[in-house]
Motif scaffolding. Structure first.
Motif, PDB file in Angstrom:
ATOM      1  N   GLY A 264       0.781  -1.232   0.000  1.00  0.00           N
ATOM      2  CA  GLY A 264       0.000   0.000   0.000  1.00  0.00           C
ATOM      3  C   GLY A 264       0.809   1.277   0.000  1.00  0.00           C
ATOM      4  N   THR A 265       2.160   1.201  -0.010  1.00  0.00           N
ATOM      5  CA  THR A 265       2.977   2.404   0.052  1.00  0.00           C
ATOM      6  C   THR A 265       3.268   2.935  -1.343  1.00  0.00           C
ATOM      7  OG1 THR A 265       5.067   1.175   0.068  1.00  0.00           O
ATOM      8  CG2 THR A 265       4.038   1.647   2.199  1.00  0.00           C
ATOM      9  N   MET A 266       3.631   4.248  -1.419  1.00  0.00           N
ATOM     10  CA  MET A 266       3.955   4.893  -2.685  1.00  0.00           C
ATOM     11  C   MET A 266       5.349   5.485  -2.611  1.00  0.00           C
ATOM     12  SD  MET A 266       0.505   7.000  -3.736  1.00  0.00           S
ATOM     13  CE  MET A 266       1.357   7.740  -5.135  1.00  0.00           C
ATOM     14  N   ASP A 267       6.087   5.381  -3.725  1.00  0.00           N
ATOM     15  CA  ASP A 267       7.377   6.036  -3.861  1.00  0.00           C
ATOM     16  C   ASP A 267       7.137   7.376  -4.559  1.00  0.00           C
ATOM     17  OD1 ASP A 267       9.912   6.922  -4.324  1.00  0.00           O
ATOM     18  OD2 ASP A 267      10.617   5.115  -5.346  1.00  0.00           O
ATOM     19  N   LEU A 268       7.224   8.472  -3.794  1.00  0.00           N
ATOM     20  CA  LEU A 268       6.916   9.800  -4.325  1.00  0.00           C
ATOM     21  C   LEU A 268       8.120  10.460  -4.984  1.00  0.00           C
ATOM     22  CD1 LEU A 268       4.682  11.094  -1.392  1.00  0.00           C
ATOM     23  CD2 LEU A 268       3.938  10.092  -3.547  1.00  0.00           C
ATOM     24  N   THR A 269       9.224   9.727  -5.088  1.00  0.00           N
ATOM     25  CA  THR A 269      10.407  10.276  -5.749  1.00  0.00           C
ATOM     26  C   THR A 269      10.405   9.968  -7.246  1.00  0.00           C
ATOM     27  OG1 THR A 269      11.774   8.298  -5.336  1.00  0.00           O
ATOM     28  CG2 THR A 269      11.741   9.993  -3.625  1.00  0.00           C
ATOM     29  N   GLN A 270       9.363   9.273  -7.733  1.00  0.00           N
ATOM     30  CA  GLN A 270       9.263   8.901  -9.143  1.00  0.00           C
ATOM     31  C   GLN A 270       7.891   9.315  -9.673  1.00  0.00           C
ATOM     32  OE1 GLN A 270      11.923   7.514 -10.659  1.00  0.00           O
ATOM     33  NE2 GLN A 270      13.067   7.389  -8.730  1.00  0.00           N
ATOM     34  N   GLY A 271       7.810   9.518 -11.009  1.00  0.00           N
ATOM     35  CA  GLY A 271       6.529   9.815 -11.639  1.00  0.00           C
ATOM     36  C   GLY A 271       6.236  11.302 -11.717  1.00  0.00           C
ATOM     37  N   ARG A 272       5.163  11.660 -12.438  1.00  0.00           N
ATOM     38  CA  ARG A 272       4.777  13.073 -12.586  1.00  0.00           C
ATOM     39  C   ARG A 272       4.337  13.631 -11.235  1.00  0.00           C
ATOM     40  NH1 ARG A 272       0.190  14.080 -16.383  1.00  0.00           N
ATOM     41  NH2 ARG A 272       0.785  16.242 -15.952  1.00  0.00           N
ATOM     42  N   PRO A 273       4.909  14.773 -10.805  1.00  0.00           N
ATOM     43  CA  PRO A 273       4.575  15.314  -9.483  1.00  0.00           C
ATOM     44  C   PRO A 273       3.088  15.533  -9.245  1.00  0.00           C
ATOM     45  CG  PRO A 273       6.540  16.385 -10.324  1.00  0.00           C
ATOM     46  CD  PRO A 273       6.022  15.511 -11.438  1.00  0.00           C
ATOM     47  N   ILE A 274       2.386  16.151 -10.216  1.00  0.00           N
ATOM     48  CA  ILE A 274       0.973  16.466  -9.974  1.00  0.00           C
ATOM     49  C   ILE A 274       0.150  15.191  -9.832  1.00  0.00           C
ATOM     50  CG2 ILE A 274       0.279  16.646 -12.422  1.00  0.00           C
ATOM     51  CD1 ILE A 274      -1.417  19.120 -11.474  1.00  0.00           C
ATOM     52  N   ARG A 275       0.492  14.172 -10.614  1.00  0.00           N
ATOM     53  CA  ARG A 275      -0.222  12.898 -10.519  1.00  0.00           C
ATOM     54  C   ARG A 275       0.060  12.218  -9.185  1.00  0.00           C
ATOM     55  NH1 ARG A 275       0.701   7.471 -11.375  1.00  0.00           N
ATOM     56  NH2 ARG A 275      -1.072   6.285 -12.195  1.00  0.00           N
ATOM     57  N   GLN A 276       1.326  12.178  -8.784  1.00  0.00           N
ATOM     58  CA  GLN A 276       1.693  11.521  -7.536  1.00  0.00           C
ATOM     59  C   GLN A 276       1.087  12.231  -6.326  1.00  0.00           C
ATOM     60  OE1 GLN A 276       2.559   8.659  -8.768  1.00  0.00           O
ATOM     61  NE2 GLN A 276       4.405   8.396  -7.532  1.00  0.00           N
ATOM     62  N   ILE A 277       1.118  13.570  -6.362  1.00  0.00           N
ATOM     63  CA  ILE A 277       0.553  14.336  -5.244  1.00  0.00           C
ATOM     64  C   ILE A 277      -0.950  14.108  -5.147  1.00  0.00           C
ATOM     65  CG2 ILE A 277       0.103  16.665  -4.375  1.00  0.00           C
ATOM     66  CD1 ILE A 277       2.841  17.451  -5.621  1.00  0.00           C
ATOM     67  N   LEU A 278      -1.635  14.099  -6.299  1.00  0.00           N
ATOM     68  CA  LEU A 278      -3.083  13.860  -6.296  1.00  0.00           C
ATOM     69  C   LEU A 278      -3.422  12.459  -5.790  1.00  0.00           C
ATOM     70  CD1 LEU A 278      -4.366  15.556  -9.572  1.00  0.00           C
ATOM     71  CD2 LEU A 278      -5.149  16.029  -7.248  1.00  0.00           C
ATOM     72  N   LEU A 279      -2.717  11.453  -6.307  1.00  0.00           N
ATOM     73  CA  LEU A 279      -2.993  10.078  -5.893  1.00  0.00           C
ATOM     74  C   LEU A 279      -2.758   9.885  -4.400  1.00  0.00           C
ATOM     75  CD1 LEU A 279      -1.493   7.964  -8.839  1.00  0.00           C
ATOM     76  CD2 LEU A 279      -3.916   8.290  -8.266  1.00  0.00           C
ATOM     77  N   PHE A 280      -1.702  10.513  -3.886  1.00  0.00           N
ATOM     78  CA  PHE A 280      -1.399  10.377  -2.471  1.00  0.00           C
ATOM     79  C   PHE A 280      -2.365  11.194  -1.614  1.00  0.00           C
ATOM     80  CE2 PHE A 280       0.905  11.491   1.437  1.00  0.00           C
ATOM     81  CZ  PHE A 280       1.269  10.233   1.877  1.00  0.00           C
ATOM     82  N   SER A 281      -2.748  12.387  -2.111  1.00  0.00           N
ATOM     83  CA  SER A 281      -3.546  13.307  -1.298  1.00  0.00           C
ATOM     84  C   SER A 281      -5.035  12.986  -1.301  1.00  0.00           C
ATOM     85  CB  SER A 281      -3.342  14.748  -1.777  1.00  0.00           C
ATOM     86  OG  SER A 281      -2.005  15.148  -1.642  1.00  0.00           O
ATOM     87  N   LEU A 282      -5.551  12.386  -2.378  1.00  0.00           N
ATOM     88  CA  LEU A 282      -6.997  12.162  -2.463  1.00  0.00           C
ATOM     89  C   LEU A 282      -7.550  11.341  -1.290  1.00  0.00           C
ATOM     90  CD1 LEU A 282      -7.630  11.735  -6.301  1.00  0.00           C
ATOM     91  CD2 LEU A 282      -8.453  13.563  -4.800  1.00  0.00           C
ATOM     92  N   PRO A 283      -6.893  10.250  -0.867  1.00  0.00           N
ATOM     93  CA  PRO A 283      -7.395   9.561   0.327  1.00  0.00           C
ATOM     94  C   PRO A 283      -7.373  10.457   1.572  1.00  0.00           C
ATOM     95  CG  PRO A 283      -5.894   8.136  -0.880  1.00  0.00           C
ATOM     96  CD  PRO A 283      -5.783   9.491  -1.498  1.00  0.00           C
ATOM     97  N   LEU A 284      -6.353  11.320   1.683  1.00  0.00           N
ATOM     98  CA  LEU A 284      -6.291  12.242   2.815  1.00  0.00           C
ATOM     99  C   LEU A 284      -7.452  13.228   2.757  1.00  0.00           C
ATOM    100  CD1 LEU A 284      -2.463  13.102   2.844  1.00  0.00           C
ATOM    101  CD2 LEU A 284      -3.657  11.361   4.172  1.00  0.00           C
ATOM    102  N   VAL A 285      -7.742  13.728   1.549  1.00  0.00           N
ATOM    103  CA  VAL A 285      -8.867  14.654   1.378  1.00  0.00           C
ATOM    104  C   VAL A 285     -10.176  13.966   1.759  1.00  0.00           C
ATOM    105  CG1 VAL A 285     -10.218  15.963  -0.310  1.00  0.00           C
ATOM    106  CG2 VAL A 285      -7.711  16.045  -0.377  1.00  0.00           C
ATOM    107  N   ALA A 286     -10.367  12.729   1.279  1.00  0.00           N
ATOM    108  CA  ALA A 286     -11.590  11.987   1.604  1.00  0.00           C
ATOM    109  C   ALA A 286     -11.718  11.797   3.113  1.00  0.00           C
ATOM    110  CB  ALA A 286     -11.583  10.630   0.906  1.00  0.00           C
TER     111      ALA A 286
END
Length: 453
Positions: free
Chosen positions: A5-27
């Motif tokens: 269930g963990t994410m590596d935020l040092t890879q991938g498009r920043p806006i996509r990674q931030i959204l994917l990680f943040s959306l559960p927090l927002v919910a």
């Protein structure tokens, strides 16, 4: 060092990674604030306006005390995120178990001190006599629950630092639903009043913290083979304190401004207290998603700082601002058309002066949400990079802004000054954070370029 269930935020498009990680927090925060909204409505409708004012007048003390422990726990998560970015599993375990030691000490000290001081502090901020008893009962139960607050914030923060934002959200959703059920049970059938509302919060938060801890221990490999790593380590505890405690003080310093502002609100009477309490609860429901994106940015910046990907931190700031300001436009539209309806849900159809003041509060503050959104990006970037002392200094700006708003309310603008206090606080803090983020990012990039030559 990947785990379930963990994410590596040092890879991938920043806006996509931030959204994917943040959306559960927002919910999670939206549901949590929905619970808080329902809780406020239950207190207002089942017990009365005075009870609502009593709960509302404790907000500033909650801000200072619980803000300190929450800020410290967020800070304790920064070295964990940096360890994930550096792919250092042993350091992650060391920091986690030393964080547990520090949280145990913090729980004991904070619970004993705040319970005793609750009534004197409420008197100090000029809490009206007719609501003092209820306010004291409510805040004392909340303060007795500080260990539950710390358990939840540290364990959920540790999972988020590892890149798992979904699991803490799932546990939060389940326990918030329980909280609503307990609220009704304790307030209506059992007749426990405002103390029942506080007890429901403490029980649910403690359960959520326990679920996060059990998941980390039994369902991930984040804490496997710890052995002697569970022991106390002065270097690791020292770094946790250097980052975590200043972040706690930042929340605390900012909260002192809220205390000053609450004193000004109290001087305007019970209707103003109830109106601001109602409006502020609705405001929080809309701005907490921005704070969730900020938490995502802190983890993102922490992991990329550990990986020395400073270019990605800069890209993440731009992506975060796009997310925040897009949301601010949508939130303003909803509040513009729905502020009367939301106020009526809390205060009922006969809210009178308190309802009118709540609508006025929302009309003013919603126009300035964009300041808050930008502050969450800049401040959490600073925190994620480990510059927590500067977060404290930004909190001084918030203190001054809220104090200025309170002064204007008493001396000049009345309730309008109260409505402007938070935006003034956000603006002063934002100016400082922009300067510091720009300075430190440029410094890190120059050092990295020099090393490469």
């Amino acid at each position: 060092m990947a785990s379930q269930g963990t994410m590596d935020l040092t890879q991938g498009r920043p806006i996509r990674q931030i959204l994917l990680f943040s959306l559960p927090l927002v919910a999670g925060t939206l549901f949590q604030q929905l619970y808080s909204f329902v809780d406020t409505a239950m207190v207002g409708r089942l017990i009365g306006e005075n009870a609502l004012a009593a709960v509302g007048t404790t907000y500033s003390l909650n801000f200072v005390v619980l803000g300190f422990v929450q800020g410290a726990c967020v800070g304790f998560g920064i070295p964990l995120a940096q360890s994930m970015g550096a792919k250092d599993a042993e350091a992650f375990k060391r920091y986690f178990w030393n964080g547990i030691w520090l949280c145990t000490i913090l729980s004991a000290v904070m619970t004993a001190g705040t319970f005793v001081l609750a009534d004197p502090l409420l008197r100090l901020i000029q809490t009206p006599a007719e609501i003092l008893g209820d306010a004291t009962r409510y805040i004392q139960v909340i303060f007795l629950g500080i260990p539950a607050t710390i358990l939840y914030n540290f364990c959920a923060g540790a999972l988020r630092a590892a890149g798992d934002s979904r699991r803490p959200t799932i546990f939060l959703l389940a326990t918030c639903a329980l909280n609503i059920l307990l609220d009704y049970l304790f307030i209506a059938p059992l007749g426990m009043g405002v103390a029942g509302a506080a007890l429901a919060t403490v029980i649910s938060q403690g359960l959520s913290g326990l679920l996060n801890l059990l998941w980390m221990v039994f369902k991930t490999d984040l804490l496997n083979d710890c052995g002697g790593l569970r022991g106390f380590s002065v270097p690791h505890a020292g770094k946790l304190c250097r980052i975590g405690l200043p972040m706690g003080f930042e929340y605390c310093v900012s909260g002192l401004g809220a205390v000053i502002m609450q004193s000004a609100i109290n001087s305007l009477g019970t209707a103003a207290i109830a109106g601001q309490t109602c409006g502020e609860k609705i405001r929080q429901m809309f701005t907490l998603p921005m704070e969730s994106v900020g938490m995502g940015i802190a983890t993102y910046a922490g992991q990329n700082d550990g990986a020395r990907r400073y270019d990605r931190i800069k890209q993440g700031i731009g992506a975060g601002l796009v997310i925040q300001w897009s949301y601010c436009i949508a939130a303003w539209i909803v509040i513009y058309f729905g502020k009367g309806f939301f106020t009526q849900i809390v205060l009922g159809p006969n809210g009178g002066e308190a309802a009118a003041l709540s609508v006025e509060y929302l009309s003013i503050i919603s126009c300035l949400f964009f300041i808050h959104g930008a502050l969450m990006i800049m401040r959490n970037t600073l925190q994620g990079m480990g510059y927590s002392v500067h977060a404290v200094l930004s909190g001084v700006g918030e203190l001054l802004g809220r104090a200025l708003g309170g002064w204007m309310a008493v001396k000049w603008l009345g309730f309008v000054g109260i409505s402007l206090a938070n935006p003034l606080a956000w603006g002063l803090a934002l100016l400082y954070c922009i300067c510091m983020v720009t300075h430190f990012l440029r410094k890190r990039l120059r050092e990295q370029e020099a090393e490469a030559q």
